[in-house]
Design a protein around this motif. Structure first.
Motif, mmCIF file in Angstrom:
data_model
loop_
_atom_site.group_PDB
_atom_site.id
_atom_site.type_symbol
_atom_site.label_atom_id
_atom_site.label_comp_id
_atom_site.label_asym_id
_atom_site.label_seq_id
_atom_site.Cartn_x
_atom_site.Cartn_y
_atom_site.Cartn_z
ATOM 1 N N ILE A 160 0.880 -1.183 0.000
ATOM 2 C CA ILE A 160 0.000 0.000 0.000
ATOM 3 C C ILE A 160 0.907 1.220 0.000
ATOM 4 O O ILE A 160 1.904 1.257 0.739
ATOM 5 C CB ILE A 160 -0.847 0.051 1.294
ATOM 6 C CG1 ILE A 160 -1.843 -1.100 1.334
ATOM 7 C CG2 ILE A 160 -1.545 1.391 1.450
ATOM 8 C CD1 ILE A 160 -3.177 -0.789 0.733
ATOM 9 N N GLU A 161 0.571 2.223 -0.787
ATOM 10 C CA GLU A 161 1.377 3.453 -0.818
ATOM 11 C C GLU A 161 0.618 4.563 -0.092
ATOM 12 O O GLU A 161 -0.368 5.086 -0.615
ATOM 13 C CB GLU A 161 1.667 3.844 -2.268
ATOM 14 C CG GLU A 161 2.561 5.069 -2.367
ATOM 15 C CD GLU A 161 2.992 5.376 -3.804
ATOM 16 O OE1 GLU A 161 3.244 4.417 -4.568
ATOM 17 O OE2 GLU A 161 3.080 6.560 -4.141
ATOM 18 N N PRO A 162 1.057 4.938 1.118
ATOM 19 C CA PRO A 162 0.321 5.965 1.867
ATOM 20 C C PRO A 162 0.456 7.351 1.235
ATOM 21 O O PRO A 162 1.488 7.700 0.682
ATOM 22 C CB PRO A 162 0.997 5.967 3.253
ATOM 23 C CG PRO A 162 1.877 4.770 3.299
ATOM 24 C CD PRO A 162 2.214 4.438 1.876
ATOM 25 N N ILE A 210 6.731 3.566 0.489
ATOM 26 C CA ILE A 210 6.749 4.914 1.087
ATOM 27 C C ILE A 210 7.345 5.916 0.109
ATOM 28 O O ILE A 210 8.419 5.698 -0.442
ATOM 29 C CB ILE A 210 7.590 4.894 2.380
ATOM 30 C CG1 ILE A 210 6.993 3.886 3.367
ATOM 31 C CG2 ILE A 210 7.646 6.286 2.996
ATOM 32 C CD1 ILE A 210 7.871 3.658 4.579
ATOM 33 N N GLU A 211 6.639 7.023 -0.089
ATOM 34 C CA GLU A 211 7.121 8.063 -1.005
ATOM 35 C C GLU A 211 7.528 9.303 -0.219
ATOM 36 O O GLU A 211 6.791 9.781 0.642
ATOM 37 C CB GLU A 211 6.037 8.406 -2.030
ATOM 38 C CG GLU A 211 6.466 9.522 -2.973
ATOM 39 C CD GLU A 211 5.586 9.636 -4.210
ATOM 40 O OE1 GLU A 211 5.134 8.591 -4.729
ATOM 41 O OE2 GLU A 211 5.360 10.768 -4.658
ATOM 42 N N GLN A 212 8.711 9.815 -0.567
ATOM 43 C CA GLN A 212 9.252 11.005 0.104
ATOM 44 C C GLN A 212 8.245 12.152 0.131
ATOM 45 O O GLN A 212 7.966 12.732 1.171
ATOM 46 C CB GLN A 212 10.538 11.422 -0.631
ATOM 47 C CG GLN A 212 10.911 12.886 -0.555
ATOM 48 C CD GLN A 212 11.910 13.165 0.543
ATOM 49 O OE1 GLN A 212 12.000 12.447 1.529
ATOM 50 N NE2 GLN A 212 12.654 14.216 0.385
ATOM 51 N N GLY A 213 7.673 12.472 -1.039
ATOM 52 C CA GLY A 213 6.763 13.623 -1.129
ATOM 53 C C GLY A 213 5.491 13.409 -0.317
ATOM 54 O O GLY A 213 4.925 14.353 0.244
ATOM 55 N N HIS A 214 5.019 12.170 -0.246
ATOM 56 C CA HIS A 214 3.799 11.878 0.511
ATOM 57 C C HIS A 214 4.061 12.012 2.009
ATOM 58 O O HIS A 214 3.192 12.468 2.760
ATOM 59 C CB HIS A 214 3.302 10.474 0.200
ATOM 60 C CG HIS A 214 2.949 10.243 -1.244
ATOM 61 N ND1 HIS A 214 2.521 9.034 -1.711
ATOM 62 C CD2 HIS A 214 2.965 11.069 -2.314
ATOM 63 C CE1 HIS A 214 2.281 9.115 -3.019
ATOM 64 N NE2 HIS A 214 2.551 10.347 -3.406
ATOM 65 N N ALA A 215 5.261 11.584 2.443
ATOM 66 C CA ALA A 215 5.623 11.723 3.859
ATOM 67 C C ALA A 215 5.562 13.194 4.255
ATOM 68 O O ALA A 215 4.997 13.563 5.289
ATOM 69 C CB ALA A 215 7.033 11.175 4.087
ATOM 70 N N ILE A 250 10.423 1.978 -1.726
ATOM 71 C CA ILE A 250 10.294 3.450 -1.681
ATOM 72 C C ILE A 250 10.054 4.038 -3.068
ATOM 73 O O ILE A 250 10.539 3.520 -4.072
ATOM 74 C CB ILE A 250 11.520 4.159 -1.030
ATOM 75 C CG1 ILE A 250 12.823 3.861 -1.773
ATOM 76 C CG2 ILE A 250 11.624 3.799 0.439
ATOM 77 C CD1 ILE A 250 14.021 4.695 -1.291
ATOM 78 N N ASP A 251 9.263 5.127 -3.058
ATOM 79 C CA ASP A 251 9.145 5.991 -4.224
ATOM 80 C C ASP A 251 9.989 7.206 -3.913
ATOM 81 O O ASP A 251 9.701 7.979 -2.992
ATOM 82 C CB ASP A 251 7.686 6.399 -4.468
ATOM 83 C CG ASP A 251 6.969 5.418 -5.378
ATOM 84 O OD1 ASP A 251 7.538 4.358 -5.670
ATOM 85 O OD2 ASP A 251 5.839 5.735 -5.793
ATOM 86 N N MET A 252 11.064 7.350 -4.675
ATOM 87 C CA MET A 252 12.050 8.385 -4.376
ATOM 88 C C MET A 252 11.748 9.635 -5.194
ATOM 89 O O MET A 252 11.726 9.578 -6.422
ATOM 90 C CB MET A 252 13.445 7.831 -4.695
ATOM 91 C CG MET A 252 14.570 8.802 -4.499
ATOM 92 S SD MET A 252 14.613 9.518 -2.857
ATOM 93 C CE MET A 252 15.477 8.226 -1.979
ATOM 94 N N PHE A 285 11.994 5.835 -8.981
ATOM 95 C CA PHE A 285 11.946 7.287 -9.176
ATOM 96 C C PHE A 285 10.546 7.707 -9.610
ATOM 97 O O PHE A 285 10.242 7.807 -10.789
ATOM 98 C CB PHE A 285 13.004 7.732 -10.189
ATOM 99 C CG PHE A 285 14.381 7.618 -9.638
ATOM 100 C CD1 PHE A 285 14.778 8.417 -8.564
ATOM 101 C CD2 PHE A 285 15.266 6.698 -10.132
ATOM 102 C CE1 PHE A 285 16.043 8.285 -8.010
ATOM 103 C CE2 PHE A 285 16.536 6.563 -9.586
ATOM 104 C CZ PHE A 285 16.919 7.358 -8.521
ATOM 105 N N ASP A 286 9.703 7.940 -8.605
ATOM 106 C CA ASP A 286 8.365 8.469 -8.893
ATOM 107 C C ASP A 286 8.527 9.992 -8.988
ATOM 108 O O ASP A 286 8.019 10.745 -8.165
ATOM 109 C CB ASP A 286 7.386 8.061 -7.792
ATOM 110 C CG ASP A 286 5.951 8.316 -8.213
ATOM 111 O OD1 ASP A 286 5.754 8.886 -9.293
ATOM 112 O OD2 ASP A 286 5.041 7.948 -7.455
ATOM 113 N N ALA A 287 9.291 10.408 -10.001
ATOM 114 C CA ALA A 287 9.705 11.804 -10.118
ATOM 115 C C ALA A 287 9.591 12.230 -11.574
ATOM 116 O O ALA A 287 9.833 11.437 -12.478
ATOM 117 C CB ALA A 287 11.154 11.945 -9.650
HETATM 118 CO CO CO Z 1 4.337 7.135 -5.751
#
Ligand code: CO
Ligand code: XUL
Length: 431
Positions: free
Chosen positions: A227-229, A263-268, A291-293, A334-336
């Motif tokens: 799951i991606e929060p 876990i994605e940096q931007g979502h955190a 991770i989604d970086m 890289f979700d960038a």
């Molecule tokens: Co993402």
């Protein structure tokens, strides 16, 4: 011919005087007993690099790509370009949504058949190149049918359509040897509580996830379900708010041993946490997956999905990942996306190369911090008092027994320094 055809695979050359080379990322260099490529497990996100045309809420496409189009020929051209970029960047993995790789059909059956057709084409390219699938996922948020949610939709027909869509994506992911399957619930939330029954929607989401887990086991899919929060955007409130919220949700539906988190940096950051916090918490709860970086723009408050460029923040993330033993099925996706003014093929290459270098540099720094040992020794020393038998006994005893120690032993606590600045200095010595 793809726009990347003229580029050779990027070398690792710390002395390079341009940015189409790695300075830190050397796939074969060994860090903390493992090759860098195996530590970092980089993946490119199909959606941002090959399917997003440079639109924003105020403006249309800015990128002029030879692979645009909504037929299967364009889908294949996109796959050709993707694998050519993977070659140049030497990345071992990619990730995709169904909607990134195939045009939507007029019916569900047509969409599914197109997905299967392009998956075969991609499978051939994977076999030729050795590039693997880190994870697949379904886009349950762009099309108007999802506007009020997928599994949490008030309309049971949408729940069924979501089941059919996820089943098709899990099937394609399994056939391509995907190492994980991700669920990100961008529309699993609400715009207003005035029309929303939260208890019912959460039960629908819990049931849906249980069905996904059950299907995984019955089809022999070996990957992890993740799951991606994310707390908000596109919905005002999303049920998968952050790691702690997802943990509570998993426990409520008995899925805490079955599902982990991406876990994605931007979502955190949108949830008011650091990336480090979210990773450390997932490790503590034993649900860390992948991770989604990316990074957000600290001033704008949006999910800007920029390529990471800050070695210190990324070092703190990899510190927690290494402490937990590193990735198993997960990796660094890289979700960038490049900025919409970054028009050239070189921009796409350099964005990934710089981000990969930021991660490689951070990995080396994190490994050096752990090898030095001061950080972990200092942290352990803070809790040293808990080693005494009397202290241990309190953790299984009663409130009165703990209270009685104060007078029996003449306890008078002595505050000690937390040494925060000294530890911050320590981190900066290695970054
Ligand atoms: Co993402
Ligand atoms: C959206 C986001 C998604 C997921 C996959 O913010 O991060 O791209 O990673 O659906």
């Amino acid at each position: 011919m793809t726009p990347f055809a003229d580029f050779a695979p990027l070398p690792c050359d710390p002395a390079a005087d341009h940015d189409l080379a790695f300075r830190h990322y050397d796939p074969d260099a060994v860090v903390a007993g493992r090759r860098m490529e195996e530590h970092l497990r980089f993946a490119i996100a199909w959606w941002h690099s090959f399917a997003w045309p440079g639109t924003d809420p105020f403006g249309g496409p800015t990128f002029d790509r030879p692979w645009w189009g909504d037929d299967m020929a364009a889908a294949r051209a996109r796959a050709d370009a993707a694998f050519d970029l993977f070659r140049v960047l030497r990345v071992p993995f990619f990730c995709f949504h169904d909607a990134d790789v195939r045009p939507e059909g007029a019916t569900f059956a047509e969409s599914r058949d197109r997905l299967n057709e392009i998956a075969d084409y991609i499978g051939g390219k994977m076999a030729d190149s050795g590039v693997r699938l880190l994870w697949g996922t379904a886009n349950l948020f762009s099309h108007r049918r999802w506007m009020a949610g997928a599994a949490t939709n008030p309309d049971p027909d949408v729940f069924a359509y979501a089941a059919a869509t996820v089943k098709a994506c899990m099937d394609a992911t399994r056939r391509l040897g995907g190492e994980n399957y991700v669920l990100w619930g961008g529309r699993e939330g609400y715009e207003t509580l005035l029309n929303t029954d939260m208890a019912r929607e959460m039960d629908q989401a819990g049931r849906f996830l249980s069905m996904v887990v059950d299907y995984k086991h019955r089809t022999g899919f070996k990957g992890a379900i993740l799951i991606e929060p994310k707390p908000k955007e596109p919905s005002k409130h999303q049920y998968d708010y952050d790691v702690a919220t997802v943990w509570g949700f998993l426990c409520r539906y008995g899925l805490e041993k079955e599902v982990k988190v991406n876990i994605e940096q931007g979502h955190a950051f949108l949830a008011g946490h650091t990336f480090q916090h979210e990773i450390a918490l997932a490790q503590a709860l034993d649900i860390f997956g992948s991770i989604d970086m990316n990074r957000n723009d600290w001033e704008s408050g949006w999910d800007t999905d920029q390529f990471p460029d800050n070695p210190r923040d990324v070092t703190l993330a990899f510190l927690e990942i290494l402490r937990g033993g590193g990735f198993t099925t997960g990796g660094t996706n890289f979700d960038a996306k490049i900025r919409r003014q970054s028009l050239d093929p070189e921009d796409l290459i350099a964005a990934h190369a710089g981000a990969m270098d930021t991660c490689a540099r951070a990995l080396k720094a994190a490994a050096a911090i752990l090898a030095d040992g001061t950080l972990d020794r200092t942290r352990a020393a803070r809790y040293a008092g808990w080693q005494s038998p009397a202290a241990q006994a309190m953790l299984t005893g009663t409130l009165e027994a703990a209270a009685a120690r104060v007078e029996a032993e003449g306890i008078e606590p002595r505050p000690r320094s937390g040494r925060q600045e000294r530890l911050e200095n320590l981190i900066n010595r290695f970054v």
